[in-house]
Write a protein that holds these residues in place. Structure first.
Motif: not given
Length: 208
Positions: A129, A120, A173, A171, A139
């Motif tokens: 994660v 992340y 991933f 944000e 998190l």
């Protein structure tokens, strides 16, 4: 200082900017507040593949410059690097803000399908994660802390809502899993190569 240490030093310096009152705005996203009272205090842990990784914290007021810029102890980037090395055997190379992570022996892709162990990123901060429950991601992180009245506090178990990611703080991933589109292309290429090989080996009866 090696390339990895220099890279992490840059990221750690950027992450240090989060140790301000501004961080407390983002610190409201769930999780448990824990006071950091000692060196190497374990705030969180994550077990995956039979290996347990720990998130270490240190009172801000007693940090030395060497500890702040350590590539293996307290920074957010250090946790990500240590996690991938110990769990997956992946040697992280670059962890630059607003850029996909890079490694010597792996490729990372931006992903919307999040799995445990993915990375992340938000602005200058990195995390792993830990859990995925529906659209809620928990998190596993380091260096998410701030100073208040001479004391250091950290957040453990912050969550992110996949349906409401905050674009203003970037944000995102990342995963090492190959995207489905790439997988399908790879399979198609393998099939084509196999067909070409079979055709090349087949006798040409028309010449007889």
């Amino acid at each position: 200082m090696g390339l990895l240490k220099r890279t992490l030093a840059i990221v750690i310096a950027a992450c240090a900017l989060l140790l301000s009152s501004g961080l407390q705005v983002f610190a409201a996203r769930g999780g448990e507040i824990i006071e950091i009272e000692s060196e190497n205090q374990v705030v969180d842990s994550m077990t995956i593949g039979g290996k347990t990784i720990y998130a270490y914290y240190h009172p801000i007021s007693t940090l030395t410059s060497e500890e702040v810029f350590s590539d293996e102890t307290y920074s957010c980037a250090a946790l990500v690097s240590r996690f991938y090395k110990e769990v997956y055997g992946i040697d992280m190379q670059y962890l630059y803000p607003s850029s996909a992570p890079t490694a010597h022996n792996a490729v990372f892709y931006e992903t919307e399908i999040v799995h445990v162990g993915d990375i992340y990123m938000s602005n200058n901060h990195w995390a792993i994660v830990k859990e995925v429950n529906g659209s809620t991601v928990t998190l596993f992180e380091q260096n998410w802390c701030w100073s208040e009245d001479g004391k250091t506090f950290a957040k453990c178990g912050r969550t992110v809502d996949l349906d409401n990611l905050d674009e203003s703080i970037g944000e995102t991933f990342y995963t090492t899993r190959m995207p489905l589109k790439s997988v399908l292309k790879t399979i198609a290429a393998m099939i084509r190569n196999r067909i070409n090989f079979v055709n090349a080996c087949r006798p040409n009866y028309a010449l007889k």
